[in-house]
Scaffold this active site. Structure first.
Site, PDB file in Angstrom:
ATOM      1  N   LEU A  97       0.857  -1.671   0.367  1.00  0.00           N
ATOM      2  CA  LEU A  97       0.163   0.042   0.267  1.00  0.00           C
ATOM      3  C   LEU A  97       0.961   1.079   0.088  1.00  0.00           C
ATOM      4  CD1 LEU A  97      -2.906  -1.139   2.403  1.00  0.00           C
ATOM      5  CD2 LEU A  97      -2.859  -0.655  -0.124  1.00  0.00           C
ATOM      6  N   GLY A  98       1.754   0.909   0.872  1.00  0.00           N
ATOM      7  CA  GLY A  98       2.771   2.261   0.810  1.00  0.00           C
ATOM      8  C   GLY A  98       3.974   2.239   1.673  1.00  0.00           C
ATOM      9  N   LYS A  99       5.007   3.180   1.781  1.00  0.00           N
ATOM     10  CA  LYS A  99       6.221   3.019   2.153  1.00  0.00           C
ATOM     11  C   LYS A  99       6.779   4.190   2.488  1.00  0.00           C
ATOM     12  CE  LYS A  99      11.390   1.281   2.082  1.00  0.00           C
ATOM     13  NZ  LYS A  99      11.604   0.513   0.640  1.00  0.00           N
ATOM     14  N   GLY A 100       6.902   4.055   4.445  1.00  0.00           N
ATOM     15  CA  GLY A 100       6.897   5.228   4.421  1.00  0.00           C
ATOM     16  C   GLY A 100       8.833   5.399   4.814  1.00  0.00           C
ATOM     17  N   ASP A 140       0.377  14.979  14.716  1.00  0.00           N
ATOM     18  CA  ASP A 140       1.721  14.376  13.068  1.00  0.00           C
ATOM     19  C   ASP A 140       0.277  14.253  12.264  1.00  0.00           C
ATOM     20  OD1 ASP A 140       3.123  14.286  10.917  1.00  0.00           O
ATOM     21  OD2 ASP A 140       3.661  12.293  11.004  1.00  0.00           O
ATOM     22  N   PHE A 168      10.740   4.413   7.859  1.00  0.00           N
ATOM     23  CA  PHE A 168      11.812   3.071   8.521  1.00  0.00           C
ATOM     24  C   PHE A 168      10.344   1.815   8.203  1.00  0.00           C
ATOM     25  CE2 PHE A 168      12.843   6.574  10.431  1.00  0.00           C
ATOM     26  CZ  PHE A 168      14.787   6.525   9.558  1.00  0.00           C
ATOM     27  N   SER A 169       9.459   1.865   7.400  1.00  0.00           N
ATOM     28  CA  SER A 169       8.241   1.422   7.219  1.00  0.00           C
ATOM     29  C   SER A 169       7.793   0.395   5.808  1.00  0.00           C
ATOM     30  CB  SER A 169       6.997   1.438   8.158  1.00  0.00           C
ATOM     31  OG  SER A 169       6.716   2.196   8.228  1.00  0.00           O
ATOM     32  N   GLU A 170       7.199  -0.985   5.989  1.00  0.00           N
ATOM     33  CA  GLU A 170       6.280  -0.260   4.239  1.00  0.00           C
ATOM     34  C   GLU A 170       4.825  -1.375   5.021  1.00  0.00           C
ATOM     35  OE1 GLU A 170       9.820  -2.178   1.990  1.00  0.00           O
ATOM     36  OE2 GLU A 170       8.157  -4.676   2.329  1.00  0.00           O
ATOM     37  N   VAL A 171       4.141  -0.466   4.074  1.00  0.00           N
ATOM     38  CA  VAL A 171       2.088  -1.254   5.105  1.00  0.00           C
ATOM     39  C   VAL A 171       2.110  -1.788   3.170  1.00  0.00           C
ATOM     40  CG1 VAL A 171       0.158  -0.562   5.152  1.00  0.00           C
ATOM     41  CG2 VAL A 171       2.343   0.929   6.174  1.00  0.00           C
TER      42      VAL A 171
END
Length: 688
Positions: free
Chosen positions: A415-418, A539, A420-423
């Protein structure tokens, strides 16, 4: 007296089988009268005595009664008294005492008397001692002022005393006979009785044992059958469980395969769509300048066509303007020559001018349409670039091969990537629902201190998020570790877009739509500020506002959230993570460098004002075209002391603008907190 007692004994006797009984009676009479057994009696008395002897059944009770002599009286005196009064009184049986003895014990007569004198004297002494005790008790308990005799006629005091001494030994002797009844019973009869009782008991016990053994046999048989049935049932249950487990595994495998097949198809369709859209909208290219290689955007055919239309319209517009100028110049020249013009000539000059004006108006409409197309192209380009980035991140992810995590969550598409994380979109094979798996990864090149800091940060986020249960906040369902450097948090899946994608697809939203979105966000913030430990989101931005399939807005991503402790005053808490967050949506106090900033829920109020402004006007109020580095370098937010509203069609209501002004109040002390902002009439809905 002895004759009367013989008559009394004969009346109570039922045993006539003992032929030695007359001799024994003679001895007893001799003892009572103080005479020898050979003393002669009148023939008439002897004949009566012999007749009565044949009718006796028991002499033991009579022996005990007769042999008992009251204390203080000798045998001689008793016999003398009897001889003296035999003519006047008749000794009768105590019928009351006899009834009591018969009712209570129902004594049997002893068949023989022990011939030994020593044993006889011993029993006599025992009887005399017991008789003395009974006499003393009766003297104390039965004393009366006057008494009547039990015989015929009246009695003197001496006679009453004598009768008491006669009756008392009978009672005592009866008690002695009751206590010593077993001593006078023949051993054979006792053994026969005991044997008969033992035989009967033995037969009864054997019958019971046989019955119990039969019951035990039946119980064992039933138990064996039950055990056999239980084993069969256990085997059936085990087989059913195995079949169920196999069925679940097969079902899970089928569901997983179907999901993977659908996800693969979706991936292929997404990539095909990106390729087609790249031809129309553009693609990412590589630009090399010396040793520097950078990515650049190469425009597609759509933008080229739109630019060509604009150039053509511009050229046409310029040509028409030149023709209009020539027409006006010719008209002005004719006026300077002073020549008269006819009305027909004037009409010829006026009509071309009107044609030119009409054409210019049409070109302007076409130009506006092309500009709208260019704006739409910009939005589509942004979506395409976002999708291209997602596909590139998905291709580079180590979880892109559809794994099943924790034997439960089947990962599908990214779905998306930040940072330090992936969803990933995933499917819960246990609860059978779609979820979002957020995979947190540690960079192997990080120092141990940084890794520990990130782990603490992520655990804190999970602790905060898992405690939140509200319909306008994304739920956190689960958390588990994948390996030493990766762990996963399972979140509620929202199938709709996020607010960032909505704003990229549409530059601005109608006020009615923007208002209801802000109301939902504020309700989620109110929930955070009514908990025992208040929470600052810190945020809030369009990317952290998600929509489910029904369009309900939900706040997510609590990675930068702050927990306000109970002992924090009205000034708020210290900001220890200065520099984090998205700068366009943070208030001025977060950028103070000369001292440690103090923050409160008013940080989220500022963010709500920026979000509302962006939804209504299509851009951010401060630093819209600036990068975060430029905002920080030029102090854009610190200088944002007043908000300006552009002119829009349709116009925005004054109530909406007033709410934005209150939310974007520069001084933190004058800005309302979340609970105060929620009381604003503009955010309240009432039935009409």
């Amino acid at each position: 007296m002895s004759d009367d007692m013989v008559l009394h004994f004969s009346s109570n006797s039922s045993n006539q089988s003992d032929h030695s009984l007359p001799d024994k009676i003679a001895k007893l009479e001799a003892r009572l009268t103080g005479k020898t057994p050979s003393s002669a009696k009148p023939p008439q008395q002897q004949q009566q005595q012999q007749q009565q002897v044949s009718l006796w059944s028991s002499a033991s009770a009579a022996v005990k009664v007769v042999t008992s002599t009251p204390p203080g009286l000798s045998e001689t005196s008793i016999s003398d008294s009897d001889d003296e009064n035999t003519g006047d009184f008749l000794i009768r049986a105590n019928t009351k005492k006899r009834q009591k003895v018969q009712e209570s014990n129902n004594f049997s007569v002893v068949d023989h008397v022990e011939p030994q004198e020593a044993a006889y004297d011993g029993r006599k002494n025992d009887a005399e001692s017991k008789t003395g005790l009974d006499v003393s008790k009766k003297k104390q308990g039965r004393g009366r002022a006057s008494s009547t005799g039990r015989g015929r006629g009246s009695k003197t005091n001496n006679d009453v005393t004598k009768s008491q001494f006669v009756v008392a030994p009978v009672s005592a002797a009866s008690q002695l006979d009751a206590s010593d009844q077993k001593d006078f019973r023949p051993d054979g009869q006792l053994r026969n009785g005991e044997c008969s009782l033992q035989d009967e008991d033995l037969k009864s016990l054997r019958a019971k044992i046989a019955m119990l053994e039969e019951e035990l046999r039946k119980s064992r048989q039933d138990s064996s059958e039950y055990h056999h049935l239980v084993r069969n049932l256990e085997n059936e249950v085990k087989d059913l469980k195995d079949q169920e487990q196999q069925g679940k595994q097969k079902t899970t495998k089928v569901i997983s395969d179907l999901l993977i097949s659908v996800s693969k198809t979706e991936r292929q369709e997404a990539r095909t769509k990106v390729r087609n859209e790249s031809l129309r909208l553009g693609s990412v290219g590589v630009l090399r300048t010396g040793t520097i290689i950078a990515e650049t955007w190469e425009d597609g055919q759509m933008l080229k066509d739109l630019n060509a239309q604009l150039r053509q319209l511009l050229e046409t517009k310029e040509a028409i303007e030149r023709q209009r100028k020539l027409l006006k110049k010719r008209q002005n020249g004719d006026k300077n020559d002073g020549t008269d013009t006819e009305s027909g000539a004037q009409e010829e000059d006026i009509i071309p001018d009107e044609v030119y004006k009409s054409r210019l108006t049409s070109i302007k409409r076409e130009e506006e349409a092309v500009l709208r197309e260019r704006e739409r192209y910009t939005l589509e380009k942004g979506l395409l670039m976002r999708e291209m980035k997602r596909i590139r991140d998905e291709d580079g992810s180590r979880f892109n091969h559809f794994p099943v995590l924790n034997s439960r969550y089947a990962l599908l598409n990214l779905l998306g990537k930040g940072g330090f994380s992936e969803v990933y979109k995933a499917y819960d094979l246990v609860d059978h629902r779609y979820v979002a798996c957020k995979l947190h990864g540690l960079n192997a090149q990080w120092s141990e201190e940084k890794k520990q800091s990130y782990i603490r940060h992520a655990n804190r986020e999970c602790e905060i998020h898992k405690s939140l249960v509200h319909h306008h906040i994304v739920r956190l369902w689960d958390k588990f570790h994948i390996d030493m450097h990766t762990f996963c948090t399972v979140l509620e899946y929202c199938s709709g877009k996020d607010l960032d994608a909505v704003l990229k697809a549409t530059s601005n939203l109608p006020e009615k739509e923007a208002r209801i979105i802000i109301v939902q966000i504020v309700q989620g913030l109110v929930y955070l500020n009514k908990k025992s430990q208040k929470i600052i989101h810190y945020d809030l931005k369009p990317g952290n506002v998600l929509f489910d399939e029904f369009g309900v807005a939900k706040v997510t991503d609590f990675g930068l959230s702050k927990i306000v402790e109970d002992n924090v005053g009205s000034q708020g808490m210290e900001l220890t993570s200065q520099g984090a967050g998205t700068y366009w949506y943070l208030p001025p106090e977060c950028f103070e460098l000369n001292k440690t900033p103090m923050i409160s829920s008013k940080v989220d109020v500022w963010s709500v004002g920026v979000l509302f402004y962006q939804m209504l006007f299509g851009k951010r109020p401060f630093g819209h075209d600036q990068s975060q580095e430029r905002i920080l370098r030029e102090d854009t937010i610190i200088k944002a002391k007043k908000v300006e509203f552009p002119v829009t069609r349709p116009a925005i209501s004054n109530e909406a603008k007033d709410l934005i002004r209150r939310c974007l109040t520069y001084n933190q002390e004058d800005r309302p907190d979340v609970l105060t902002m929620a009381q604003d009439p503009y955010l309240a809905y009432s039935k009409k």
